[in-house]
Design an enzyme around this catalytic site. Structure first.
Site, PDB file in Angstrom:
ATOM      1  N   GLN A 214       0.873  -1.193  -0.280  1.00  0.00           N
ATOM      2  CA  GLN A 214       0.038   0.194   0.041  1.00  0.00           C
ATOM      3  C   GLN A 214       0.903   1.395   0.044  1.00  0.00           C
ATOM      4  O   GLN A 214       0.437   2.410   0.013  1.00  0.00           O
ATOM      5  CB  GLN A 214      -0.730   0.093   1.231  1.00  0.00           C
ATOM      6  CG  GLN A 214      -1.962  -1.110   1.215  1.00  0.00           C
ATOM      7  CD  GLN A 214      -2.627  -0.797   2.509  1.00  0.00           C
ATOM      8  OE1 GLN A 214      -2.730  -2.131   3.266  1.00  0.00           O
ATOM      9  NE2 GLN A 214      -3.416   0.048   2.920  1.00  0.00           N
ATOM     10  N   PHE A 245      -6.239  -3.370   3.592  1.00  0.00           N
ATOM     11  CA  PHE A 245      -6.937  -3.049   4.963  1.00  0.00           C
ATOM     12  C   PHE A 245      -6.168  -2.521   5.901  1.00  0.00           C
ATOM     13  O   PHE A 245      -6.329  -2.425   7.098  1.00  0.00           O
ATOM     14  CB  PHE A 245      -7.510  -4.199   5.206  1.00  0.00           C
ATOM     15  CG  PHE A 245      -8.175  -4.961   4.472  1.00  0.00           C
ATOM     16  CD1 PHE A 245      -9.442  -4.488   3.843  1.00  0.00           C
ATOM     17  CD2 PHE A 245      -8.157  -6.407   4.110  1.00  0.00           C
ATOM     18  CE1 PHE A 245     -10.184  -5.215   2.963  1.00  0.00           C
ATOM     19  CE2 PHE A 245      -8.733  -7.096   3.351  1.00  0.00           C
ATOM     20  CZ  PHE A 245      -9.908  -6.507   2.572  1.00  0.00           C
ATOM     21  N   GLU A 249       0.699  -1.620   4.569  1.00  0.00           N
ATOM     22  CA  GLU A 249       1.047  -0.148   4.488  1.00  0.00           C
ATOM     23  C   GLU A 249       2.520  -0.116   5.118  1.00  0.00           C
ATOM     24  O   GLU A 249       3.383   0.380   4.387  1.00  0.00           O
ATOM     25  CB  GLU A 249       0.333   0.609   5.482  1.00  0.00           C
ATOM     26  CG  GLU A 249       0.619   2.006   5.647  1.00  0.00           C
ATOM     27  CD  GLU A 249      -0.060   2.915   6.426  1.00  0.00           C
ATOM     28  OE1 GLU A 249      -1.598   2.511   6.845  1.00  0.00           O
ATOM     29  OE2 GLU A 249       0.307   4.113   6.636  1.00  0.00           O
ATOM     30  N   ARG A 327      -4.731   8.551  16.603  1.00  0.00           N
ATOM     31  CA  ARG A 327      -5.988   8.491  16.224  1.00  0.00           C
ATOM     32  C   ARG A 327      -6.974   7.862  17.073  1.00  0.00           C
ATOM     33  O   ARG A 327      -8.176   8.273  17.419  1.00  0.00           O
ATOM     34  CB  ARG A 327      -6.010   8.042  14.708  1.00  0.00           C
ATOM     35  CG  ARG A 327      -7.217   7.965  14.010  1.00  0.00           C
ATOM     36  CD  ARG A 327      -7.241   7.383  12.636  1.00  0.00           C
ATOM     37  NE  ARG A 327      -6.717   8.307  11.643  1.00  0.00           N
ATOM     38  CZ  ARG A 327      -7.500   9.264  11.016  1.00  0.00           C
ATOM     39  NH1 ARG A 327      -8.925   9.279  11.108  1.00  0.00           N
ATOM     40  NH2 ARG A 327      -7.045  10.275  10.397  1.00  0.00           N
ATOM     41  N   ARG A 359      -7.597  -0.926   8.820  1.00  0.00           N
ATOM     42  CA  ARG A 359      -9.039   0.037   8.624  1.00  0.00           C
ATOM     43  C   ARG A 359      -9.553   0.565   9.837  1.00  0.00           C
ATOM     44  O   ARG A 359      -9.863   0.049  10.750  1.00  0.00           O
ATOM     45  CB  ARG A 359      -9.843  -0.727   7.895  1.00  0.00           C
ATOM     46  CG  ARG A 359     -10.744  -0.222   7.105  1.00  0.00           C
ATOM     47  CD  ARG A 359     -11.695  -1.190   6.403  1.00  0.00           C
ATOM     48  NE  ARG A 359     -12.804  -0.778   5.358  1.00  0.00           N
ATOM     49  CZ  ARG A 359     -13.368  -1.596   4.536  1.00  0.00           C
ATOM     50  NH1 ARG A 359     -13.129  -2.837   4.401  1.00  0.00           N
ATOM     51  NH2 ARG A 359     -13.926  -0.905   3.624  1.00  0.00           N
ATOM     52  N   PHE A 361      -7.495   2.614  11.921  1.00  0.00           N
ATOM     53  CA  PHE A 361      -6.343   3.061  12.273  1.00  0.00           C
ATOM     54  C   PHE A 361      -6.383   3.737  13.617  1.00  0.00           C
ATOM     55  O   PHE A 361      -5.770   4.787  13.808  1.00  0.00           O
ATOM     56  CB  PHE A 361      -5.823   4.252  11.397  1.00  0.00           C
ATOM     57  CG  PHE A 361      -4.356   4.220  11.489  1.00  0.00           C
ATOM     58  CD1 PHE A 361      -3.374   3.483  10.530  1.00  0.00           C
ATOM     59  CD2 PHE A 361      -3.826   5.396  11.885  1.00  0.00           C
ATOM     60  CE1 PHE A 361      -2.092   3.876  10.558  1.00  0.00           C
ATOM     61  CE2 PHE A 361      -2.654   5.750  11.960  1.00  0.00           C
ATOM     62  CZ  PHE A 361      -1.440   5.068  11.460  1.00  0.00           C
ATOM     63  N   ALA A 527      -5.720   5.937   5.255  1.00  0.00           N
ATOM     64  CA  ALA A 527      -6.464   7.012   5.947  1.00  0.00           C
ATOM     65  C   ALA A 527      -7.496   7.402   4.999  1.00  0.00           C
ATOM     66  O   ALA A 527      -8.109   8.473   5.508  1.00  0.00           O
ATOM     67  CB  ALA A 527      -5.488   8.136   6.099  1.00  0.00           C
ATOM     68  N   GLU A 714     -12.635   3.951   5.263  1.00  0.00           N
ATOM     69  CA  GLU A 714     -12.651   3.331   6.794  1.00  0.00           C
ATOM     70  C   GLU A 714     -13.764   3.697   7.641  1.00  0.00           C
ATOM     71  O   GLU A 714     -14.357   2.755   8.493  1.00  0.00           O
ATOM     72  CB  GLU A 714     -11.498   4.054   7.529  1.00  0.00           C
ATOM     73  CG  GLU A 714     -10.118   3.685   6.936  1.00  0.00           C
ATOM     74  CD  GLU A 714      -8.960   4.609   7.745  1.00  0.00           C
ATOM     75  OE1 GLU A 714      -9.030   5.822   7.074  1.00  0.00           O
ATOM     76  OE2 GLU A 714      -8.239   4.138   8.226  1.00  0.00           O
TER      77      GLU A 714
END
Lengths: 766, 476
Positions: A214, A245, A249, A327, A359, A361, A527, A714
């Site tokens: 990703q 998902f 990343e 987050r 997903r 995060f 994000a 998300e």
């Protein structure tokens, strides 16, 4: 006096007449998907000659020092070509950006940690070679649970505090104060395609890595630092992924680096593809959390204050744990105004896989805490949970605890009221209460929950994107952008954006695979913001080209697109452009945990109804209604798919998916015991709600975002909290009025059974 | 020459190692539509269609979806396979592909070819009938008769399934000139006697039972496989390669089926799908357990013989068959013997079956008790492994439990009978008081453990709750 109708929105958000955006289109690769023609990284192996296959040697301890590594026996296995160890690394022996993830470790930090890799002519040879490697270990004590880590004060990274007002004073104002602990599990991504990288080296030593990533730019950077070459010597391409998902990343980098290192050392293409068990035992997952909280409510049930300490289970290295924690802390308010608040955050270091993006995060974790608080406190307050939630909503003019004004809170209320209406919530609530009164062995529950989710990367620098748009002489268009396709429909949306911006039919536009030598310095496709960011960049590139075409258009009489392009070429007009976009108006002070980190909030509300079997705790989801805010949808079929799919994935996390590690003191301590599809159960057809109604919020145009749209990847996942709250409601129906149900997460049938037993016991006691 | 016909084209099996599964064989041939998602038959990303004799025992061929990751390529010698690539192509989509694509049934697309094949097999199911024509109508059946259980073994992580369900329910019926549909009018390919030798292992499909028993008598370490749904997992996940692998799934002597007033005889190598279709509801307990046994993809390969042969304590068949007082017929070169199933299991994955013996039949005596049920406790209703399974067969005469047989799975090292509970029921009135007392006894049966599926406490509680549930549901 006449009113002049003004076009809606800003130049970025305004749509032309008859736009291609907004048309419900199938996924751009749908025909390739259904015919088996769509290629994923591992499908390229058969099209590449002379490929070597890699297999890891995984340590059988959760924590140990490697005291010896004898790889000689591996070379005795026919077909073994090379064993990769730390001695082979020409550059930095690290797989991450925090420099705490040695690619070839000297200290085993989790059960299954790969200590070296064997390359073979076949996967079979590599597997047997890996089995022949002799490693010796000196075992060390291992921390497995967050509770163990807290007791041992084992933390890593920043320990931020998010505060507004005076929470102690807020507690003082409260009519009722509640304390509790909410602990909940993480989640395995279980993208159907496991991690895969295929690396080649060309005649100049240029490394080409095809990777299921990703974040191609970061994969490129990690490969470069492991090989000790500049970034321009490494190109990373991602055709598409079989799901990401968030799991692709940060986690692909080390695997890509192993492939690239192997290719560099052998001169042959090297494939690293994880089996499911390797993927599950070696790569990170959603963070589980432990939250200790105190909540104050006034006599009307309004929050006066919240104090909470959120401890995430980071696993063995930092990875993305810090931004995930941020987050989570920024979403512990969810949709609710909490005047005085103090939230402490910390990251436990445990001897498990390094937990990572998934997903939402951290958003889901933050929201689970506040929804759990409301779900547990409502019975004691004597207020219906739906009413308690509604009463505490943000109002216009209020700001989040980190100081960002909550824009358009009325849209959340609109979504809430719309879904309450279309789901006939009030009537069904009454009907369910009557039904529960009649039924002894089964109970139904219903719940409505809201979502307010901030869009943009907290770290401001990531909120930029690039695109490259080519118009060829025949008028056909090729778009490349920095985002990756993992099924979320980003490429579909980008095709629609380009066709809209250039005012050409969709068929004239083609999308090229994501690669770092076409568009550099990209942010992760993460994000939820990739359509916002890359869409802005694609639109910018298209508008540059259109701007150059305008003088030519003026010279011609109503030219076709093809005539215009051909004429422009003859006039020596540049027909391609690099586009760029950065999100304006963002700021974030990570130390103070304050600022304006989000461009906007995405809103939604869901009503879920479940039925629970009192004998077993087994349950079914009878009906789900959702109203979700995607702004003016770029691609309604894609957005619908994201909402439904996100919801079911969230329901999986909250109800079914049950990560278990061996936490005993036995020899298997630290082993992931759910490392296969046979033991880790995802939602299947049996979890699809019997009735599933999804609507997009009307009148949701978002100024300042490409064609008035909003991010969608998300936010819908968190709508699944309504299922958890409906299960709580059904469990409560087995007990006396006012009983507060504590429900484990995931709320498996076993967890539901224990919760309804507790409710029954409360009934007998009262 | 050993070969598999894939999408109408023969593909040579020469030189393919015996452990190589159909999935890897197809992918090595450049057909990358079938994907590996789990390599243990749990996700369906590798599903393909094979032409098999019709499950109801009739002459016609039937397109049957299976997990290609579990089956050795050698097992399909002489057989016909259709993959997503063979069903249709861009510009000439198959109706299943058309509906899935148009309705948003694919997102990342990785699971999609497997869904296409599972849905394709159901599209071509000969006895699929619209709801109006007597087909069932519930949340799992469309107006077109499409049974969602056909895709119960396919996992999708992206869509949440709703568009896939809509695509399935929107399908019509194969037109008269559908080439793949027409294939069903001729007989399925016969089983080939096969021997594929590799460096480590040999795969043999003997031509007769006698040959199979001879081989088994010669090599005590031989692995007997039918649908390979267990062995395939060992090969893929645990690196087992076997010495001699003997395939018995197409031996006629193991594929018999008969129903008389006195008994039901079921060939050990009939697939669960075949048993279910041929029983047609005549043993409701067996139908109930098959409905919850794995997924359709698994049931299309898995056999009763295999489920009893592996002797897993969490197999779904034994609790039901124990309650029905089934027997197994064991054959060897010396002859055959019939053994009550209750005497068959001896320990964890151990039985009284000698290494030279083969399970050939399972026999259920008739008439069957009036009250039978199968309770399976799992995290997920579709395609999950039991935490606890309970099979019941109770005879109630004038409100008294005259006879009780209860089989248990998941609560001991092997499937067991709940003898103490049976005793607590027999001769007593079928009342709440009796059930309360029996519930306490049942909850104490076995020696349940805690593992990743369930805690010991939950397993015990579920035993106790099970009979209460049975009573509640049998007492309107």
């Amino acid at each position: 006096m006449t009113t002049i109708a003004r076009p809606v929105g800003t130049p970025l958000s305004r749509r032309p007449d008859d736009p291609v955006v907004g048309t419900p289109l199938p996924h751009e690769s749908a025909v390739l998907h259904v015919t088996g023609q769509a290629l994923y990284t591992d499908d390229l192996v058969g099209r590449t000659s002379n490929v070597l296959h890699a297999h890891p040697v995984q340590a059988p301890h959760a924590h140990a020092t490697i005291t010896g590594l004898d790889v000689a026996a591996a070379y005795d296995v026919p077909g073994v070509v090379r064993v990769l160890t730390d001695a082979d690394v020409p550059g930095t022996n690290d797989a991450g950006v925090k420099h705490d993830e040695p690619l070839f470790p000297t200290e085993v930090m989790y059960h299954g940690h790969a200590i070296c890799w064997v390359l073979g002519e076949s996967l079979e040879a590599a597997r047997q070679g890996a089995a022949a490697v002799r490693a010796t270990y000196a075992e060390l004590p291992a921390l497995l649970t967050v509770e163990e880590a807290i007791a041992a004060a084992s933390f890593q990274g920043a320990r931020p505090t998010l505060a507004r007002g005076d929470s102690a004073a807020g507690m003082g104002r409260a009519a009722r104060v509640f304390e509790g602990v909410t602990s909940f599990a993480g989640q395995e991504h279980f993208y159907l395609e496991t991690h895969c990288s295929l690396a080649l080296v060309d005649e100049n030593g240029q490394v080409f890595v095809q990777s299921s990533t990703q974040h191609p730019t970061e994969t490129q950077e990690i490969v470069a630092h492991v090989l000790s070459v500049p970034s321009h010597a490494v190109t990373v391409q991602c055709l598409r992924m079989g799901g990401g998902f968030g799991g692709k990343e940060m986690q692909p980098h080390g695997l890509a680096a192993v492939a690239a290192l192997g290719a560099t050392l052998t001169g042959r293409p090297v494939r690293v593809r994880l089996t499911r068990a390797q993927d599950m035992t070696m790569t990170g997952k959603r963070h589980g959390f432990h939250a200790a909280w105190t909540a104050g409510f006034d006599a009307d049930g309004l929050f006066t204050a919240l104090e909470a300490t959120l401890t995430s289970d980071g696993g063995w290295s930092l990875d993305l744990s810090e931004p995930v924690l941020s987050r989570a802390m920024c979403h512990v308010d969810n949709a609710y105004w909490i005047p005085d608040i103090t939230v402490h955050g910390r990251i436990a270091r445990t001897h498990k896989t390094s937990q990572t993006a998934f997903r939402g995060f951290g958003g889901p974790q933050g929201m689970l805490v506040i929804e759990d608080i409301i779900g547990r406190c409502a019975p004691a307050l004597g207020i219906d949970p739906a009413e308690l939630r509604r009463r505490n909503f943000y109002a216009e003019g209020q700001a989040t605890p980190y100081g960002q004004p909550v824009r358009h809170p009325g849209r959340l209320l609109a979504a809430w009221e719309q879904v309450a209406g279309t789901s006939s919530l009030a009537a069904r609530r009454a009907e369910i209460d009557r039904w529960n009164g009649r039924e002894r062995h089964r109970k139904r529950g219903i719940a409505i929950t809201p979502v307010k989710f901030g869009i943009s990367f907290n770290l401001t620098a990531f909120n930029q994107a690039g695109a490259l748009v080519h118009v060829y002489k025949d008028g056909s268009v090729l778009v490349t952008h920095g985002g990756t396709e993992m099924g979320q429909g980003l490429h579909t949306k980008m095709l629609q954006v380009a066709a809209t911006a250039l005012r050409v039919p969709l068929e004239r536009v083609r999308l090229a695979p994501t690669r770092t030598d076409k568009v550099p310095n990209t942010s992760a496709t993460a994000a939820s913001a990739s359509a916002d960011l890359n869409g802005g960049a694609v639109k910018d590139a298209c508008e540059q080209i259109l701007g150059r075409l305008e003088p030519i258009r003026d010279q011609l009489r109503d030219p076709s697109w093809e005539e215009l392009v051909a004429a422009a070429y003859r006039e020596r007009v540049q027909l391609w452009a690099a586009g760029f976009y950065k999100t304006e108006g963002l700021s974030w002070d990570a130390a103070a945990m304050s600022g304006h980190p989000f461009k906007y909030f995405a809103y939604g509300a869901a009503v879920s109804e479940v039925e629970v079997d009192g004998f077993t705790g087994a349950y079914t989801t009878r009906r789900v209604d959702i109203v979700h805010d995607v702004g003016d949808s770029l691609s309604p079929l894609v957005d619908l798919g994201q909402i439904e799919g996100g919801f079911v994935q969230g329901a999986g996390w909250l109800t079914l998916e049950d990560l278990r590690w061996d936490v005993s003191d036995g020899p298997g301590r630290g082993r992931l015991t759910t490392q296969a599809a046979s033991t880790y159960k995802l939602p299947s057809f049996s979890e699809l709600p019997e009735q599933f109604h999804v609507a997009l919020l009307d009148e949701a145009h978002e100024d300042g975002v490409v064609y008035g749209s909003k991010a969608v990847g998300e936010p819908p996942l968190m709508l699944a909290l309504s299922v958890r709250e409906a299960l709580r409601d059904a469990c409560a129906a087995f007990g006396p009025a006012g009983h507060s149900v504590e429900l484990a997460s995931p709320a498996t049938p076993e967890a539901v059974y224990w919760a309804l037993c507790a409710a029954r016991a409360a009934g007998r006691a009262s | 020459m050993a070969e598999i016909v894939v999408n109408g084209r023969p593909r040579d099996l020469t030189g393919v190692p015996p452990h190589t599964n159909v999935l890897d064989f197809l992918r090595a041939a450049g057909l990358t539509g079938a994907k590996e998602g789990c390599a243990e038959g749990e996700c369906g990303a590798c599903a393909v269609m094979v032409a098999r004799p019709a499950a109801d025992g009739s002459e016609a061929a039937e397109w049957t979806a299976i997990n290609s990751c579990l089956v050795p390529a050698a097992a399909l010698d002489g057989q016909e396979v259709v993959t997503a690539e063979g069903l249709g192509a861009p510009g000439a989509l198959h109706p299943v592909q058309q509906e899935l694509a148009a309705r948003g049934g694919s997102q990342c697309g990785y699971c999609t070819p497997g869904f296409v094949c599972s849905m394709g097999a159901e599209y071509y199911r000969a006895d699929r009938a619209p709801a109006g024509d007597g087909g069932p109508r519930d949340q799992y059946h469309g107006a077109n008769g499409f049974d969602l259980h056909a895709i119960s073994g396919n996992l999708c992580r992206c869509t949440g399934y709703r568009p896939i369900k809509d695509a399935a329910f929107a399908l019509g019926f194969p037109p008269a000139d559908d080439v793949i549909g027409l294939r069903r009018t001729a007989a399925a390919p016969a089983a080939m006697a096969t021997e594929l030798r590799g460096d480590e292992a040999t795969y043999v499909r003997p031509a007769s039972l006698a040959e199979a028993l001879y081989l088994l008598g010669e090599d005590a370490g031989a692995v007997v496989v039918a649908g390979s749904t267990d062995w395939g997992v060992d090969v893929n996940l645990r690196g087992r390669r076997g010495g001699l692998v003997i395939a018995v799934d197409r031996l006629p002597e193991l594929r018999g089926f008969s129903v008389t007033d006195a008994e039901v005889r079921m060939g050990a190598a009939l697939t669960l799908t075949e048993i279910d279709r041929r029983l047609a509801g005549r043993l409701p307990l067996v139908s109930a357990l098959i409905a919850q046994f794995g997924s359709r993809l698994i049931r299309n390969s898995a056999t009763l013989g295999g489920n009893l042969g592996t002797g897993s304590p969490i197999g779904d068949a034994p609790p039901g068959l124990l309650a029905l007082e089934a027997s197994v017929v064991l054959a060897s070169a010396e002859g055959s013997r019939t053994l009550p199933l209750a005497d068959y299991f001896t320990g964890y994955r151990e039985s009284t079956r000698r290494p030279d013996e083969l399970i050939t039949e399972v026999v259920v005596p008739r008439p069957v008790s009036g009250l039978t049920a199968f309770h399976k406790i799992a995290k997920r209703p579709f395609d999950d492994i039991s935490s606890v399974a309970v099979g019941y067969a109770l005879d109630l005469v004038d409100g008294v439990v005259r006879r009780a047989r209860i089989g248990l799975g998941g609560v001991a090292a092997m499937p067991i009978r709940a003898l103490a509970t049976e005793a607590a029921l027999e001769g007593r009135p079928w009342t709440a008081e009796t059930v309360d007392a029996a519930s306490a006894v049942l909850a104490a049966e076995g020696t349940p453990i805690s593992d990743q599926r369930a805690s010991a406490a939950y397993r015990s509680a579920m035993l106790g709750q099970s009979i209460r549930k049975l009573f509640a549901e049998a007492t309107p």
